[in-house]
Design an enzyme around this catalytic site. Structure first.
Site, PDB file in Angstrom:
ATOM      1  CG  HIS A  16     -43.790  67.930  13.297  1.00 52.95           C
ATOM      2  ND1 HIS A  16     -42.650  67.336  12.814  1.00 52.95           N
ATOM      3  CD2 HIS A  16     -43.935  67.442  14.562  1.00 52.95           C
ATOM      4  CE1 HIS A  16     -42.131  66.519  13.721  1.00 52.95           C
ATOM      5  NE2 HIS A  16     -42.894  66.564  14.802  1.00 52.95           N
ATOM      6  CD  GLU A  17     -46.219  68.787  17.380  1.00 47.05           C
ATOM      7  OE1 GLU A  17     -45.046  69.185  17.378  1.00 47.05           O
ATOM      8  OE2 GLU A  17     -46.552  67.675  17.844  1.00 47.05           O
ATOM      9  CG  HIS A  51     -46.369  63.483  16.366  1.00 51.09           C
ATOM     10  ND1 HIS A  51     -45.513  62.457  16.040  1.00 51.09           N
ATOM     11  CD2 HIS A  51     -45.597  64.580  16.526  1.00 51.09           C
ATOM     12  CE1 HIS A  51     -44.268  62.901  16.009  1.00 51.09           C
ATOM     13  NE2 HIS A  51     -44.287  64.196  16.298  1.00 51.09           N
ATOM     14  CG  HIS A  73     -40.223  62.718  15.699  1.00 56.19           C
ATOM     15  ND1 HIS A  73     -39.906  62.977  17.019  1.00 56.19           N
ATOM     16  CD2 HIS A  73     -41.140  63.660  15.352  1.00 56.19           C
ATOM     17  CE1 HIS A  73     -40.571  64.030  17.437  1.00 56.19           C
ATOM     18  NE2 HIS A  73     -41.335  64.468  16.457  1.00 56.19           N
TER      19      HIS A  73
END
Lengths: 354, 78
Positions: A121-122, A125, A131
Site C-alpha cells: 500500500h505505502e 503512494h 487513496h
C-alpha cells in the site's frame, strides 16, 4: 484523482531505486527483505516500473522503521491507528516510506499487521497514487488482511498505476500461464450479481459476495473470522456472537446433525415462527429444530416440495418482516412461510440501495 | 432511545482524525456562521469517502471507522 498530489507527481524514469535503512525487531532481516521486495513486485508486475535495491547512499525510496517523532513532520501515534505513511515521488523525502515500529508487523501469520500488505500500500503512494474509495482496493486507506500467498492486485489499483505509468510492456515469459485477472470489488447494483449469502444481524441486512459484505470487506467486519478462513471453509461452520467468534468454533458441519454426505451448505434460513433452521443443499433442504437442538425427521425434502415453484438452486435465503426470500442466480423469490406460496419474483438487488 | 452524544474521547479522536486526513483547519472568522460548520462539512466528506451514511455528525459507525488501523497519508489532496 488517482494521484496523491495536486501536481500529479510521478517518477520521470521507470528505473526506481530503493534502500532499506533499518529493520523492525518483529521479523527476521530476511523476512523484511522478502516482504519489501514482494511488495514492490506487486506494482512492477502491472507497470513498466523496475526496482533496484541499493545498500548505501540515497535511493528514490528510502524505507525505514521508526516511532512517534521519527524525523519528519508527521509523528506516529503508538500502537494501532496509523500504521505507516509514504511520500509521493520527488527529491529528498519524496518517495520515502516510513513504518510505525510501535506496530507488531508479521511475515505470513495473521498476528499483527502483515508487512507485505502495509508496504505494498505505502509503495503505491511512493509511486504517486492516492487513496481509493473502493473498499476492495489495496489503496483503500483502512488496513484489511488478505492471505499474502494468494494476493492479486485489485483492478482498481491496476487502473490507478497504469493511469500514471502505463501497462507492463514486457512479454509474458510463460504465455501458457497468463496472469490472473485482477479481482474487482462486486458492484451491488450489477443486475447479474449472484450473491453468496444473505443474513440479518441486529436489525441490519448483510449481503455477502466473495470476501465482501455489502459495503466493506469481510475482514474489516469480522477480522478474526477471515484470518482463519485459510482452511477450506466449505465443510466448516463458525458461530458468531455479534461480531465475535464463539469459542469452540469452527466446527464440522456434522456437528449440526447434517449427514456426513453433506460437505457444503448452499444457504441457511432461520424461520422465526417455527423456530427451525432450514439448510439448503443442492435441490434438497434439511430442517433443524432449534428448540429440540436436533435435525427434524423426514428430511431431506426436495426444495420445490417445501417451496412450490422453486425449481432452481437456492444460493442464499433470509426472512424480512415475516416474508421468506430465496435467492437463486440473479433473482430473489418471495414466499409466505404460512401458505408456502410464491408471492413475487424480484431482482436480487431489491434490498440494495441502487 | 435518544442517540447518545459522542464521548469527549471520541470528539478528540475525530478532531485529530479530520485534521490529519481531511485537512480540517482551525475555525477562523466570526464565531457564528450560517450553514454547517467546517467540522460538520469535514465529517460529511469523510463519511462520503468511506461510503457511510452522510449525516455530518459523529454517529457510531463513523467513530468506528475512525478507529480502524490505517495508512497515515491524507485521504484528500492537501
Amino acid at each position: 484523482s488517482r494521484f496523491t498530489t495536486f501536481d500529479n507527481r510521478k517518477w520521470q524514469t521507470n528505473q526506481v531505486t530503493y534502500r532499506i535503512e533499518n529493520y523492525t525487531p518483529d521479523m527476521t532481516v530476511a523476512e523484511v527483505d522478502n516482504s519489501i521486495e514482494r511488495a514492490l513486485q506487486v506494482w512492477a508486475k502491472v507497470s513498466p516500473l523496475r526496482f533496484t535495491r541499493i545498500y548505501s547512499g540515497i535511493a528514490d525510496i528510502m524505507i525505514s522503521f521508526g516511532t512517534r517523532n521519527h524525523g519528519d513532520s508527521y509523528p506516529f501515534d503508538g500502537p494501532d491507528g496509523t500504521l505507516a505513511h509514504a511520500f509521493s515521488p520527488g527529491a529528498d523525502i519524496g518517495g520515502d516510506a516510513h513504518f510505525d515500529d510501535d506496530e507488531s508487523f508479521s511475515f505470513s501469520s495473521t498476528r499483527g499487521y502483515n508487512l507485505f500488505l502495509v508496504a505494498a500500500h505505502e509503495f503505491g503512494h511512493s509511486l504517486g497514487l492516492s487513496h481509493s474509495t473502493d473498499p476492495g482496493a489495496l489503496m483503500y486507506p483502512v488496513y484489511s488482511y488478505t492471505d499474502p500467498s494468494t494476493f492479486s492486485l485489485p483492478r482498481d489499483d491496476v487502473n490507478g498505476i497504469q493511469h500514471i505509468y502505463g501497462p507492463n510492456t514486457d512479454v509474458n515469459p510463460k504465455p501458457d500461464k497468463p496472469d490472473p485477472t485482477p479481482p474487482s470489488t462486486p458492484n451491488a447494483c450489477d443486475p447479474t450479481l449472484v450473491l453468496d449469502a444473505v443474513t440479518t444481524l441486529r436489525g441490519e441486512k448483510m449481503f455477502f459476495k466473495g470476501r465482501y459484505s455489502k459495503s466493506c470487506s469481510l475482514d474489516q467486519m469480522f477480522s478474526d473470522l477471515c484470518n482463519t478462513f485459510s482452511v477450506p471453509a466449505d465443510s466448516q461452520v463458525w458461530a458468531l456472537y455479534g461480531y465475535d467468534i464463539v469459542p469452540g468454533y469452527p466446527r464440522n458441519l456434522k456437528s449440526l446433525g447434517l449427514p456426513s454426505t453433506v460437505n457444503k451448505v448452499d444457504a441457511a434460513l432461520y424461520d422465526e415462527d417455527s423456530r427451525k433452521t432450514l439448510f439448503f443443499v443442492d435441490d434438497n433442504y434439511y430442517s433443524y429444530d432449534e428448540a429440540m437442538k436436533r435435525m427434524d425427521k423426514g428430511f431431506p425434502k426436495r426444495v420445490d416440495e417445501g417451496f412450490p415453484g422453486m425449481t432452481s438452486k437456492v444460493t442464499a435465503a433470509f426472512q424480512v418482516r415475516g416474508f421468506t426470500y430465496l435467492y437463486s442466480g440473479s433473482y430473489m423469490f418471495e414466499y409466505s412461510m404460512r401458505t408456502r406460496r410464491q408471492l413475487r419474483v424480484l431482482r436480487n438487488n431489491y434490498f440494495l440501495p441502487c | 432511545l435518544p442517540i447518545s452524544p459522542p464521548s469527549e474521547e471520541d470528539e478528540a479522536l475525530a478532531e485529530t482524525y479530520l485534521k490529519r486526513f481531511f485537512n480540517l483547519t482551525e475555525e477562523t472568522g466570526p464565531a457564528f456562521k450560517r450553514g454547517p460548520s467546517q467540522r460538520s462539512r469535514k465529517v460529511s466528506e469523510m463519511q462520503r469517502f468511506f461510503g457511510l451514511q452522510v449525516t455530518g455528525t459523529l454517529d457510531a459507525e463513523t467513530v468506528t471507522m475512525m478507529k480502524k488501523p490505517r495508512c497515515g497519508v491524507p485521504d484528500v489532496q492537501l
